[in-house]
Write an enzyme that holds these catalytic residues in place. Structure first.
Site, short mmCIF file in Angstrom:
data_model
loop_
_atom_site.label_atom_id
_atom_site.label_comp_id
_atom_site.label_asym_id
_atom_site.label_seq_id
_atom_site.Cartn_x
_atom_site.Cartn_y
_atom_site.Cartn_z
N GLY A 154 12.61 15.14 3.17
CA GLY A 154 12.46 13.69 3.04
C GLY A 154 11.39 13.29 2.03
N GLY A 158 6.59 11.45 2.69
CA GLY A 158 6.99 11.86 4.04
C GLY A 158 7.04 10.66 4.96
N ILE A 187 -2.68 7.54 0.86
CA ILE A 187 -3.99 7.23 0.23
C ILE A 187 -4.11 5.72 0.04
CG2 ILE A 187 -5.47 7.59 -1.80
CD1 ILE A 187 -3.93 10.20 -2.34
N GLU A 197 13.05 11.25 -3.65
CA GLU A 197 13.78 9.99 -3.69
C GLU A 197 15.27 10.28 -3.53
OE1 GLU A 197 12.53 6.80 -4.02
OE2 GLU A 197 10.61 7.78 -3.74
N GLY A 239 1.57 7.44 -0.96
CA GLY A 239 1.74 7.59 0.49
C GLY A 239 0.54 7.15 1.30
N ASP A 260 9.12 8.09 -11.20
CA ASP A 260 8.44 7.63 -9.99
C ASP A 260 6.91 7.58 -10.19
OD1 ASP A 260 8.49 7.24 -6.87
OD2 ASP A 260 7.05 8.84 -7.27
N GLU A 290 0.82 -1.21 0.00
CA GLU A 290 0.00 0.00 0.00
C GLU A 290 0.86 1.27 0.00
OE1 GLU A 290 -3.79 -0.05 0.03
OE2 GLU A 290 -2.84 1.63 -0.96
N LYS A 305 4.32 4.19 -10.25
CA LYS A 305 3.06 4.08 -9.49
C LYS A 305 1.88 3.86 -10.43
CE LYS A 305 4.86 7.09 -5.90
NZ LYS A 305 5.05 8.50 -5.55
N1 NAP Z 1 10.28 8.97 1.43
C1 NAP Z 1 9.03 8.85 1.06
O1 NAP Z 1 8.21 9.77 1.28
C2 NAP Z 1 8.54 7.61 0.37
C3 NAP Z 1 7.17 7.49 0.08
C4 NAP Z 1 6.70 6.31 -0.51
C5 NAP Z 1 7.59 5.30 -0.80
N2 NAP Z 1 8.92 5.44 -0.53
C6 NAP Z 1 9.81 4.32 -0.86
O2 NAP Z 1 10.26 3.75 0.35
C7 NAP Z 1 11.59 3.25 0.18
C8 NAP Z 1 12.48 3.91 1.23
O3 NAP Z 1 12.49 5.30 1.03
P1 NAP Z 1 13.18 6.28 2.08
O4 NAP Z 1 12.77 7.65 1.67
O5 NAP Z 1 12.93 5.82 3.47
O6 NAP Z 1 14.72 6.05 1.70
P2 NAP Z 1 16.01 6.57 2.52
O7 NAP Z 1 15.61 7.61 3.49
O8 NAP Z 1 17.04 6.88 1.51
O9 NAP Z 1 16.46 5.27 3.34
C9 NAP Z 1 16.85 4.10 2.70
C10 NAP Z 1 17.27 3.07 3.73
O10 NAP Z 1 17.53 1.84 3.05
C11 NAP Z 1 18.72 1.29 3.58
N3 NAP Z 1 19.33 0.37 2.60
C12 NAP Z 1 19.72 0.59 1.33
N4 NAP Z 1 20.18 -0.54 0.76
C13 NAP Z 1 20.08 -1.51 1.70
C14 NAP Z 1 20.38 -2.90 1.74
N5 NAP Z 1 20.87 -3.52 0.66
N6 NAP Z 1 20.14 -3.59 2.87
C15 NAP Z 1 19.63 -2.97 3.97
N7 NAP Z 1 19.30 -1.66 4.00
C16 NAP Z 1 19.53 -0.94 2.89
C17 NAP Z 1 19.58 2.48 3.88
O11 NAP Z 1 20.61 2.08 4.77
P3 NAP Z 1 21.63 3.13 5.40
O12 NAP Z 1 20.83 3.84 6.46
O13 NAP Z 1 22.68 2.26 5.97
O14 NAP Z 1 22.09 4.02 4.29
C18 NAP Z 1 18.55 3.44 4.50
O15 NAP Z 1 18.36 3.15 5.85
C19 NAP Z 1 11.99 3.58 -1.26
O16 NAP Z 1 11.71 2.46 -2.06
C20 NAP Z 1 11.06 4.72 -1.63
O17 NAP Z 1 10.80 4.74 -3.02
C21 NAP Z 1 9.42 6.58 0.04
#
Ligand code: NAP
Length: 412
Positions: free
Chosen positions: A178, A294, A127, A181, A125, A192, A120, A196
């Site tokens: 945050g 977020g 929704i 991407e 996000g 992106d 989901e 979706k």
């Molecule tokens: N941010 C948003 O608002 C949002 C919204 C919807 C979906 N998403 C999706 O959610 C996912 C995470 O986004 P995010 O914004 O949280 O990313 P982020 O802040 O860049 O954090 C990524 C995390 O993944 C870890 N990581 C990367 N490769 C890894 C591996 N091989 N094994 C274990 N951990 C690993 C990183 O480790 P380190 O801490 O050691 O660097 C970090 O903790 C992405 O797929 C993104 O597209 C994000």
């Protein structure tokens, strides 16, 4: 029974989920047993003994029933999710880039091994779009799904429009908060929202289109002249993703900046808000809005999947997704706004008609009609040339735009 969770990733989403789970005291649907991250030297908000660096320590623990995959590397994410499903675990992923490439493979593995894949948080996000499409719209006869699917670009467009920031300043702010991407080109080049869109179209229409087949143009080339053109017409620019079915069942998938007026469903969506308009036979138009990015909104969507799966066992998303591979067809003729720095190039672009054009400081601005099937080469040419293109009044949900700017004809 409460879930024993293995959490992969402790960035924006991982920390948001962890914070929400820990705020629930006795009502939390599970507890995080281990957190796996990548960088051994990073400073973190929890003490070092909370973290591990070897995925196998989670995957091989038979007591860990639920995997939450919120990492930013699609290739690594696929390996983790595949392995977890093969082991029959429930997997919750937010990784739209990975899912948009690998969902059909993962669905097969899920079917073979009895694991469960929920995602989901991967689109829009907060929704609950997949729950809605799977359950409420199970018999909905959907004809179109359209909307703002990317919080980061909507935030950038809002700040440029309201505060007069330039593109790089607004992108920097989105990154600080945050929303963006870790590779911002995924947001600003439209990949992106295209990812979706593929996932949403799969649930809305049961059809699988490869992300590379979505005609996609982002906002990287947007300039003040484009925002001023929109403003002069009483409009804003929003990055819209749309999937439309023709009367004959053809599917058209586009991601395109679009001029929207006050009577568009998307005009009032500001900052990181997303909106999804579903058009269907019995309901006509339904608009869902909410924060699309977020830490906490996305963390909450992860929590919702977790809580649902703990409550209902593996029956959440219980309609098995049957996907038919489909090549999209581009069947509409669109009215577009185009800014092209080069008169020679503008002349060569395969527009059906140029309705108006004007020469200005940043090149030629034109309103034109184009067959959607010709969009792809136009986009390639404008991308390379620093030009910009935006749809105008592309769907019945948008008002027909009456331009009140009189564009003086100029030689092209
Ligand atoms: N941010 C948003 O608002 C949002 C919204 C919807 C979906 N998403 C999706 O959610 C996912 C995470 O986004 P995010 O914004 O949280 O990313 P982020 O802040 O860049 O954090 C990524 C995390 O993944 C870890 N990581 C990367 N490769 C890894 C591996 N091989 N094994 C274990 N951990 C690993 C990183 O480790 P380190 O801490 O050691 O660097 C970090 O903790 C992405 O797929 C993104 O597209 C994000």
């Amino acid at each position: 029974m409460k879930a024993k969770i293995g959490l992969f990733g402790f960035g924006a989403v991982g920390q948001g989920f962890y914070e929400i789970l820990n705020s629930m005291n006795g009502t939390a649907p599970g507890h995080v047993a281990r957190i796996c991250v990548r960088d051994r030297y990073k400073t973190r908000p929890l003490s070092p003994e909370n973290f591990i660096f070897e995925p196998a320590e989670i995957l091989n623990d038979p007591e860990i029933t639920h995997i939450i995959e919120v990492i930013d590397r699609p290739e690594d994410a696929f390996i983790i999710v595949k392995k977890a499903l093969e082991l029959g675990k429930t997997v919750i992923s937010a990784n739209k880039a990975m899912l948009a490439r690998r969902l059909p493979d993962l669905l097969k593995i899920q079917q073979q091994h009895g694991g469960k894949l929920l995602y989901e948080a991967s689109a829009c996000g907060s929704i609950p779009i997949f729950q809605n499409l799977e359950h409420y719209y199970a018999h909905g006869e959907i004809s179109a799904v359209e909307g703002v699917f990317n919080g980061s670009t909507n935030y950038i467009l809002t700040r440029m429009d309201m505060d007069g920031l330039d593109f790089d300043e607004a992108l920097g702010l989105a990154q600080q908060l945050g929303f963006a991407e870790s590779d911002p080109s995924l947001d600003i080049d439209g990949h992106d929202p295209a990812s979706k869109l593929v996932l949403i179209a799969a649930h809305a229409f049961g059809q699988w289109v490869e992300p590379a087949q979505v005609v996609t143009f982002g906002i990287r080339n947007i300039r003040r002249a484009d925002l001023e053109f929109a403003k002069a017409n009483g409009q804003k620019i929003r990055l819209l993703a749309s999937a439309r079915k023709s009367a004959t069942g053809a599917l058209q998938l586009l991601v395109l900046p679009t001029l929207v007026g006050p009577d568009s469903s998307f005009y009032a969506l500001e900052n990181e808000y997303n909106g999804i308009l579903i058009q269907s036979k019995f309901i006509e138009n339904q608009l869902l809005t909410g924060k699309g990015a977020g830490s906490l909104p996305t963390g909450f969507a992860v929590l919702s999947d977790l809580a649902g799966s703990v409550k209902n066992g593996s029956s959440r998303n219980n309609r098995p997704l049957q996907l038919q591979r489909k090549t999209p067809h581009f069947f509409e003729t669109l009215r577009v706004y185009c800014r092209c720095p080069d008169a020679g190039l503008l002349r060569q672009l395969p527009f059906e008609k140029i309705l108006r054009k004007e020469a200005g400081e940043s090149g030629f601005q034109a309103e034109a009609e184009i067959a959607a099937v010709n969009l792809a080469p136009v986009i390639v040419a404008l991308r390379q040339n620093g030009g910009f293109l935006a749809g105008m009044a592309s769907s019945p949900a948008h008002a027909q735009i009456q331009s009140n700017v009189s564009l003086v004809s100029a030689p092209v």
